[in-house]
Design an enzyme around this catalytic site. Structure first.
Site, PDB file in Angstrom:
ATOM      1  N   ASN A   7     -12.269-149.685 -34.486  1.00  0.00           N
ATOM      2  CA  ASN A   7     -11.331-150.808 -34.520  1.00  0.00           C
ATOM      3  C   ASN A   7     -10.175-150.421 -33.600  1.00  0.00           C
ATOM      4  OD1 ASN A   7      -9.421-152.730 -35.081  1.00  0.00           O
ATOM      5  ND2 ASN A   7      -9.434-152.425 -37.302  1.00  0.00           N
ATOM      6  N   ARG A  99     -15.042-153.772 -34.174  1.00  0.00           N
ATOM      7  CA  ARG A  99     -14.330-154.966 -34.623  1.00  0.00           C
ATOM      8  C   ARG A  99     -13.812-155.663 -33.368  1.00  0.00           C
ATOM      9  NH1 ARG A  99      -8.303-155.603 -36.820  1.00  0.00           N
ATOM     10  NH2 ARG A  99      -8.469-157.778 -37.422  1.00  0.00           N
ATOM     11  N   HIS A 189      -9.470-162.396 -39.918  1.00  0.00           N
ATOM     12  CA  HIS A 189      -9.732-161.604 -41.127  1.00  0.00           C
ATOM     13  C   HIS A 189     -11.094-161.977 -41.736  1.00  0.00           C
ATOM     14  CE1 HIS A 189      -5.122-161.176 -42.032  1.00  0.00           C
ATOM     15  NE2 HIS A 189      -5.554-160.123 -41.355  1.00  0.00           N
ATOM     16  N   GLY A 219      -1.849-158.341 -46.208  1.00  0.00           N
ATOM     17  CA  GLY A 219      -1.510-157.027 -45.657  1.00  0.00           C
ATOM     18  C   GLY A 219      -0.319-157.223 -44.749  1.00  0.00           C
ATOM     19  N   ASN A 220      -0.303-156.525 -43.611  1.00  0.00           N
ATOM     20  CA  ASN A 220       0.728-156.847 -42.618  1.00  0.00           C
ATOM     21  C   ASN A 220       0.497-158.235 -42.069  1.00  0.00           C
ATOM     22  OD1 ASN A 220       2.907-155.201 -41.984  1.00  0.00           O
ATOM     23  ND2 ASN A 220       1.471-153.579 -41.383  1.00  0.00           N
ATOM     24  N   ARG A 250       5.233-162.090 -38.765  1.00  0.00           N
ATOM     25  CA  ARG A 250       4.903-163.433 -38.252  1.00  0.00           C
ATOM     26  C   ARG A 250       5.435-164.501 -39.204  1.00  0.00           C
ATOM     27  NH1 ARG A 250      -0.952-161.660 -37.837  1.00  0.00           N
ATOM     28  NH2 ARG A 250      -1.047-160.463 -35.902  1.00  0.00           N
ATOM     29  N   GLY A 341      -3.371-154.607 -48.197  1.00  0.00           N
ATOM     30  CA  GLY A 341      -2.416-153.614 -48.719  1.00  0.00           C
ATOM     31  C   GLY A 341      -1.543-154.149 -49.836  1.00  0.00           C
ATOM     32  N   ILE A 342      -1.023-155.365 -49.688  1.00  0.00           N
ATOM     33  CA  ILE A 342      -0.153-155.942 -50.718  1.00  0.00           C
ATOM     34  C   ILE A 342      -0.998-156.462 -51.883  1.00  0.00           C
ATOM     35  CG2 ILE A 342       1.546-157.748 -51.215  1.00  0.00           C
ATOM     36  CD1 ILE A 342       2.327-157.627 -48.189  1.00  0.00           C
ATOM     37  N   GLU A 396     -13.781-153.721 -44.555  1.00  0.00           N
ATOM     38  CA  GLU A 396     -14.350-154.362 -43.372  1.00  0.00           C
ATOM     39  C   GLU A 396     -15.323-153.431 -42.655  1.00  0.00           C
ATOM     40  OE1 GLU A 396     -10.726-156.729 -41.516  1.00  0.00           O
ATOM     41  OE2 GLU A 396     -10.097-155.112 -42.824  1.00  0.00           O
TER      42      GLU A 396
HETATM   43  P1  ADP Z   1      -2.672-154.038 -42.160  1.00  0.00           P
HETATM   44  O1  ADP Z   1      -2.671-155.537 -42.222  1.00  0.00           O
HETATM   45  O2  ADP Z   1      -1.841-153.475 -41.059  1.00  0.00           O
HETATM   46  O3  ADP Z   1      -4.045-153.413 -42.318  1.00  0.00           O
HETATM   47  P2  ADP Z   1      -2.251-153.259 -44.910  1.00  0.00           P
HETATM   48  O4  ADP Z   1      -3.377-154.095 -45.413  1.00  0.00           O
HETATM   49  O5  ADP Z   1      -2.346-151.776 -45.048  1.00  0.00           O
HETATM   50  O6  ADP Z   1      -1.831-153.613 -43.446  1.00  0.00           O
HETATM   51  O7  ADP Z   1      -0.928-153.757 -45.703  1.00  0.00           O
HETATM   52  C1  ADP Z   1       0.324-153.265 -45.399  1.00  0.00           C
HETATM   53  C2  ADP Z   1       1.323-153.877 -46.384  1.00  0.00           C
HETATM   54  O8  ADP Z   1       0.939-153.509 -47.727  1.00  0.00           O
HETATM   55  C3  ADP Z   1       2.749-153.368 -46.186  1.00  0.00           C
HETATM   56  O9  ADP Z   1       3.656-154.464 -46.281  1.00  0.00           O
HETATM   57  C4  ADP Z   1       2.933-152.438 -47.356  1.00  0.00           C
HETATM   58  O10 ADP Z   1       4.271-152.334 -47.764  1.00  0.00           O
HETATM   59  C5  ADP Z   1       2.116-153.136 -48.414  1.00  0.00           C
HETATM   60  N1  ADP Z   1       1.851-152.274 -49.551  1.00  0.00           N
HETATM   61  C6  ADP Z   1       1.109-151.150 -49.612  1.00  0.00           C
HETATM   62  N2  ADP Z   1       1.192-150.592 -50.847  1.00  0.00           N
HETATM   63  C7  ADP Z   1       2.021-151.387 -51.582  1.00  0.00           C
HETATM   64  C8  ADP Z   1       2.517-151.361 -52.917  1.00  0.00           C
HETATM   65  N3  ADP Z   1       2.180-150.402 -53.752  1.00  0.00           N
HETATM   66  N4  ADP Z   1       3.345-152.347 -53.301  1.00  0.00           N
HETATM   67  C9  ADP Z   1       3.700-153.322 -52.460  1.00  0.00           C
HETATM   68  N5  ADP Z   1       3.274-153.421 -51.193  1.00  0.00           N
HETATM   69  C10 ADP Z   1       2.453-152.453 -50.756  1.00  0.00           C
END
Ligand code: ADP
Length: 412
Positions: A7, A99, A189, A219-220, A250, A341-342, A396
């Site tokens: 990726n 990817r 996604h 996520g981000n 964004r 991530g979130i 993924e």
């Molecule tokens: P990407 O889209 O770059 O792959 P991720 O899926 O890793 O990103 O998500 C990143 C986001 O997830 C960031 O905003 C990070 O703060 C959030 N995140 C990761 N762990 C936690 C947590 N325990 N609580 C809240 N937010 C989190």
């Protein structure tokens, strides 16, 4: 087969090695042998790599470009230091899955890479000027380093959404613009939404035709997908990943009138506005602090920061609005799924998105919700809930490896 999954971003390269084949896919017994991330390619590159359950190793090296970065990765994979017993030389890598962000209308499914596919990915550069060139760098580097004998497959972020009906993908602008330039919604996604839908079927024993879901990848980058009978029928990202939910940097949905007004008031060029909406907006722009949800939650809790709270509230409100819209559009759903991530790690955000929706048929279990983070998966709804709520960590890379195996096998 040992499949290398790549990726590539503009200055990053993420990789995994996954052992899989048709039989292992059937048994869901695929194994991740190694993974790693290389960041800041082009200067002093930060490298993290890990094989099996061994501790992750971090190091730094100056790596000029993606070719040098992949060369580093391949040397590490075959070295005794990596401790991947089944890979002694490059001949033990049997395929590469990439990817690729944008496949436009050209690629509805994953494709074995040949000259025509390479040309197709290049043709999509206009639509993804930041992403597709980086993906192509990874493909060219792998072709040069592994040779033409190792099959390579492109797996597109857009493909899963190719089943959206015209009514979901067309913008209400003059139709000839769609004909002439293919201006429409594509969605992204896709591999993540597809993975969690697959995993939901495994967890519940449902068939594909019985898979009616709303999946939230937070996520981000963030997007929601409406899945009916296993197929994407709507998603929140559009021509580019800018549309839809509030994201790290964004804006998501916005009145297009803002663009003209901004250029008028601030004297900004289109490029500057594009950068503002993609890189300085979202959670970062609203809070004035950070794009990182963890830090915002901390600021809100520890310092009662008003703007951090506002950013989080707007983020959750937008996600909730899409859940309502998709439930109305689909005439209900069997489950909501949180990932990214979130979505995977933040019980607080999940709750702020779905709370007070009991009247809608969403009843959740606070204790189950609080326990699910750090890569765990599970159902966080009460047994009485009409709509189930799951947390499923995305994977993924696994689908990319499996698609790679399937494409290689179908050509043999
Ligand atoms: P990407 O889209 O770059 O792959 P991720 O899926 O890793 O990103 O998500 C990143 C986001 O997830 C960031 O905003 C990070 O703060 C959030 N995140 C990761 N762990 C936690 C947590 N325990 N609580 C809240 N937010 C989190």
């Amino acid at each position: 087969m040992n499949i290398l999954v790549l990726n590539c971003g503009s200055s990053s390269l993420k990789f995994q090695i996954i052992r899989t084949d048709l039989e292992l896919i059937e048994k869901a017994a695929d194994v991740r042998l190694a993974r790693g991330v290389l960041e800041r390619i082009g200067s002093e590159t930060l490298i993290t790599h890990q094989s099996g359950d061994n501790p992750a190793v971090k190091e730094a090296q100056p790596l000029r470009d993606h070719h040098a970065a992949l060369d580093f990765v391949l040397r590490w994979i075959v070295s005794p230091e990596s401790r991947i017993d089944t890979i002694q030389s490059l001949a033990d890598i049997h395929g590469v899955g990439h990817r690729v962000v944008h496949g436009a209308e050209k690629f509805n499914v994953s494709a074995l890479i040949d000259d025509a596919v390479l040309k197709g990915i290049e043709d999509c550069i206009d639509l993804a000027p930041l992403h597709n060139p980086a993906n192509l760098k990874g493909i060219h580097a792998a072709l040069r380093l592994l040779g033409p004998g190792v099959p390579q497959v492109a797996v597109f972020d857009t493909s899963f959404h190719s089943t959206m009906p015209e009514t979901a993908y067309l913008y209400a602008i003059p139709y000839q613009l769609y004909r002439r330039h293919k201006i429409r919604r594509y969605g992204f996604h896709g591999t993540s939404h597809r993975y969690v839908a697959y995993r939901y079927r495994q967890l519940t024993g449902k068939k594909k035709e019985e898979t009616n879901l709303i999946t939230l990848h937070l996520g981000n980058g963030c997007s929601v997908c409406a899945i009916r009978e296993g197929k994407s029928v709507d998603t929140s990202m559009g021509l580019t990943p800018l549309e839809g939910l509030v994201m790290g940097t964004r804006s998501g949905d916005l009145d297009p009138g803002v663009i003209e007004y901004l250029s008028h008031k601030e004297g900004m060029s289109l490029d500057e506005i594009d950068a503002l909406l993609n890189k300085q907006s979202g959670l970062l722009g609203l809070s004035g602090l950070t794009n990182d949800m963890r830090e915002l939650l901390e600021e809100e809790k520890e310092h009662q920061d008003r703007r951090a709270k506002l950013a989080i509230d707007i983020f959750c409100r937008r996600a909730r609005k899409y859940i309502g819209a998709y439930l109305a559009q689909m005439g209900g759903a069997d489950a909501l799924i949180f990932t990214g991530g979130i979505g995977e790690n933040s019980p607080v955000i999940r709750k702020r998105i779905y709370e007070n929706l009991e009247w809608f048929g969403i009843e959740t279990d606070d204790r189950a919700n609080a326990e699910i983070c750090d890569g765990k998966e599970g159902d966080i709804s009460k047994p009485s809930s009409r709509i189930r709520v799951f947390v499923i960590p995305t994977n993924e890379e696994l689908l990319i490896a499996r698609d790679t195996v399937r494409c290689i096998n179908s050509k043999q």
